[in-house]
Scaffold this motif. Structure first.
Motif, PDB file in Angstrom:
ATOM      1  N   GLY A 119     -13.620 -64.425  25.507  1.00 39.30           N
ATOM      2  CA  GLY A 119     -13.250 -65.398  24.493  1.00 39.30           C
ATOM      3  C   GLY A 119     -13.929 -65.185  23.154  1.00 39.30           C
ATOM      4  N   THR A 120     -14.284 -63.917  22.841  1.00 36.89           N
ATOM      5  CA  THR A 120     -14.922 -63.620  21.551  1.00 36.89           C
ATOM      6  C   THR A 120     -14.255 -62.419  20.906  1.00 36.89           C
ATOM      7  N   VAL A 121     -14.475 -62.292  19.596  1.00 32.45           N
ATOM      8  CA  VAL A 121     -14.141 -61.071  18.867  1.00 32.45           C
ATOM      9  C   VAL A 121     -15.430 -60.289  18.677  1.00 32.45           C
ATOM     10  N   HIS A 122     -15.483 -59.087  19.225  1.00 31.13           N
ATOM     11  CA  HIS A 122     -16.675 -58.246  19.144  1.00 31.13           C
ATOM     12  C   HIS A 122     -16.338 -57.045  18.277  1.00 31.13           C
ATOM     13  N   ALA A 123     -16.991 -56.942  17.133  1.00 26.05           N
ATOM     14  CA  ALA A 123     -16.723 -55.842  16.203  1.00 26.05           C
ATOM     15  C   ALA A 123     -17.572 -54.627  16.564  1.00 26.05           C
ATOM     16  N   LEU A 124     -16.951 -53.461  16.426  1.00 20.04           N
ATOM     17  CA  LEU A 124     -17.634 -52.184  16.625  1.00 20.04           C
ATOM     18  C   LEU A 124     -17.521 -51.410  15.330  1.00 20.04           C
ATOM     19  N   VAL A 125     -18.666 -51.122  14.691  1.00 21.31           N
ATOM     20  CA  VAL A 125     -18.646 -50.448  13.394  1.00 21.31           C
ATOM     21  C   VAL A 125     -19.529 -49.212  13.445  1.00 21.31           C
ATOM     22  N   GLY A 126     -19.215 -48.278  12.570  1.00 23.48           N
ATOM     23  CA  GLY A 126     -19.962 -47.031  12.473  1.00 23.48           C
ATOM     24  C   GLY A 126     -19.214 -46.092  11.552  1.00 23.48           C
ATOM     25  N   GLU A 127     -19.907 -45.084  11.038  1.00 25.14           N
ATOM     26  CA  GLU A 127     -19.269 -44.151  10.125  1.00 25.14           C
ATOM     27  C   GLU A 127     -18.290 -43.268  10.881  1.00 25.14           C
ATOM     28  N   ASN A 128     -17.464 -42.525  10.136  1.00 28.41           N
ATOM     29  CA  ASN A 128     -16.532 -41.599  10.760  1.00 28.41           C
ATOM     30  C   ASN A 128     -17.297 -40.577  11.590  1.00 28.41           C
ATOM     31  N   GLY A 129     -16.803 -40.341  12.802  1.00 32.06           N
ATOM     32  CA  GLY A 129     -17.468 -39.392  13.676  1.00 32.06           C
ATOM     33  C   GLY A 129     -18.650 -39.980  14.423  1.00 32.06           C
ATOM     34  N   ILE A 139     -12.373 -52.824  15.706  1.00 31.44           N
ATOM     35  CA  ILE A 139     -12.972 -51.660  15.050  1.00 31.44           C
ATOM     36  C   ILE A 139     -12.503 -51.637  13.604  1.00 31.44           C
ATOM     37  N   SER A 140     -13.458 -51.600  12.668  1.00 31.66           N
ATOM     38  CA  SER A 140     -13.080 -51.627  11.257  1.00 31.66           C
ATOM     39  C   SER A 140     -14.196 -51.056  10.405  1.00 31.66           C
ATOM     40  N   ASP A 149     -17.590 -62.521  16.257  1.00 28.01           N
ATOM     41  CA  ASP A 149     -18.646 -63.356  16.809  1.00 28.01           C
ATOM     42  C   ASP A 149     -19.921 -62.557  17.001  1.00 28.01           C
ATOM     43  N   GLU A 150     -19.764 -61.259  17.213  1.00 29.57           N
ATOM     44  CA  GLU A 150     -20.912 -60.375  17.397  1.00 29.57           C
ATOM     45  C   GLU A 150     -20.506 -58.968  16.950  1.00 29.57           C
TER      46      GLU A 150
END
Length: 540
Positions: free
Chosen positions: A45-55, A208-209, A220-221
């Motif tokens: 029940g959450t939106v979990h973002a995953l971020v990081g540079e290309n590669g 992912i963004s 949310d995290e």
């Protein structure tokens, strides 16, 4: 910020049950470790973002969760139970759905046919399936019509079909890879409203963004990975875009602002009364006219599907206009084929890099040749020069920071952002006089985005004329010298980049305004730019 992979103590999301947990994930490929000891816990029940540079390893990690690849080390648990995922079918059966950055749709099939393909056992292929698709579309506000051919849809509508497709299969955890890359602000708001509805029903979203402001507004995290490993987690209320950027790439957020004017009075590209109609007679472009001068960036703002793609196709020669003319450096090129336009100095960064920019199964050095097969260093006379092309590919890889183990790997093996950097490097290397840049920074991280902006600004200073089309309104406003709004195939408004806001521009893109927003002329056409007459004028 928190430097561990577990959520900060006291965070609201910690009360939720864990939907997906990846522990100690490691994945090696020849010459590179894509993931190393990654930990990721996504709560129900959450939106979990995953971020990081290309590669950084985001795509590899998600392919592992979706069963497309197997980890060399580590475990996957879904709803607390360890699982082994050998294929996407395994992942789907366990409630994992993925919307890829580059869509997996058949253009020659309808929306209904695309959605039910491979899942006919659920509701058949007729009235029950159509009813189920409409119910899901209405429930989540997706606005999808079952009987439309996919080839008739814009990129944003295709994305909604992909989301509907995974919901139709019963996904309870959705992986969305760069879902806002093609959306204008109003569409982003609508998508986020849809995500909140998904959350309220207990579904989870892995988001992912590279757009850190959006990440902070919807997540949310947040988990940050760099160089293939987890480097930190964050709760949006306790962090800033700058802190996230520093975790991702070790630098502050770039800005696209262009401080000085380089616009001259020398026309490079002149489009006059261009008209292009669909086979049924509907105008896709209607009386489109503009001029771009040396040293000028003309930005075109518009909601996806309002004629931008057709305009680009007409300018590069992929479609012939029904009427009107295109002039390039004083010569009429309206009837010239694409290759001749390229040889004369027209550069092209396509909207869809997979369909129009790359041969995915070909090595990088062969992709460097695409669109420039008759030009140096790729050719010597009538013969290709592979050694020279390979040497120049190595230069592009170094200069544009294309992260790859070598130039002989296929384009498909690169992350989307690194594919984009290869295309930008290829086009800029031929020093075009006119550059068609359709979404030039789509899917790239903040560091690569800044580098691409720098390359465009530098070429602009040297007299490059640029047509810039982008869904990133900050990018459009920051890079453009002149701004036009396209709506239903017509240029309906113009704006002064120095005064217009993204909100005003976004409103005009929906057809709510015509004429001029800030600056421009009363009849809705852009005033011809003048060369600066003094250092003071240039500074302004």
């Amino acid at each position: 910020m928190n430097a561990s992979s577990s959520p900060p103590a006291g965070a609201a999301v910690s009360e939720s049950a864990t939907a997906v947990e990846l522990t100690g994930i490691t994945k090696r490929f020849p010459g590179v470790v894509a993931n190393h000891d990654i930990h990721l816990a996504v709560r129900r029940g959450t939106v979990h973002a995953l971020v990081g540079e290309n590669g950084a390893g985001k795509s590899t990690l998600m392919k592992i969760l979706y069963g497309m690849q197997k980890p060399d080390e580590g475990t996957i648990a879904i709803d607390g139970a360890p699982v082994a995922l050998s294929s996407p079918a395994d992942a789907i059966a366990r409630g994992i759905g993925m919307v890829h950055q580059h869509f997996m749709l058949a253009d020659n099939l309808t929306v209904l046919e695309n959605v039910v393909l491979g899942s006919e056992r659920l509701h058949g292929i007729g009235a029950r399936a159509r009813r189920a698709i409409r119910d899901l579309s209405d429930r989540y506000g997706l606005g999808v019509r079952p009987d439309v051919l996919v080839e008739e849809l814009g990129v944003a509508a295709r994305q909604r079909v992909e989301i509907l497709k995974v919901l139709y299969r019963g996904a309870r955890t959705l992986i969305l890879d760069e879902p806002t890359a093609v959306l204008v602000p109003q569409e982003v708001d609508a998508l986020f409203a849809n995500l909140r509805e998904l959350k309220s029903e207990g579904l989870s979203v892995i988001f992912i963004s590279h757009k850190l402001g959006e990440v902070l507004s919807v997540a949310d995290e947040i988990t940050v990975i760099r160089r293939g490993t987890t480097v930190g987690t964050a709760v949006p209320a306790e962090t800033t875009p700058r802190q996230l950027a520093e975790l991702m790439v070790g630098s502050q957020l770039p800005t696209p602002e262009t401080a000085e004017s380089t616009v001259t009075d020398r026309p490079v590209i002149t489009v006059d009364s261009l008209r292009l109609a669909a086979p049924g007679g509907k105008a896709l472009l209607d009386d489109v006219s503009f001029t771009i001068h040396a040293g000028e960036v003309l930005g075109i703002a518009g909601v996806e599907g309002n004629g931008q793609t057709e305009l680009v196709d007409a300018l590069i020669g992929l479609r012939q206009a029904d009427s009107g003319t295109i002039g390039f450096l004083g010569e009429d090129i309206t009837a010239l084929p694409t290759r001749k336009r390229r040889e004369q100095g027209v550069g092209y960064i396509p909207e869809d890099r997979h369909r129009h920019g790359l041969l995915l199964e070909a090595p990088l050095w062969e992709n460097r040749i695409l669109g420039h097969v008759t030009e140096r260093p790729n050719a010597r006379g009538v013969w290709l020069d592979p050694k020279a092309a390979q040497a120049d590919t190595r230069r592009i890889v170094e200069e544009y920071d294309v992260r790859t183990p070598g130039i002989d790997v296929t384009a498909a093996s690169l992350s989307g952002g690194n594919q984009q950097k290869l295309i930008v490097g290829r086009e800029m290397s031929h020093r075009p006089r006119f550059l068609i840049a359709a979404h030039p920074t789509r899917g790239v991280d903040v560091g690569a985005q800044a580098a691409i902006w720098d390359h465009i600004r530098e070429a602009r200073r040297e007299g490059l004329a640029v047509l810039l089309i982008s869904a990133d309104l900050d990018e459009l406003i920051g890079l453009s010298d002149t701004l036009r709004v396209i709506y239903d195939g017509r240029l309906v408004a113009d704006a002064d980049p120095a005064g217009v806001t993204p909100e005003e521009l976004g409103s005009a893109m929906t057809g709510a305004a015509s004429g001029h927003l800030e600056g421009g002329t009363a009849d809705g056409t852009a005033a011809a730019p003048q060369a600066p007459e003094s250092p003071e004028d240039e500074a302004r």
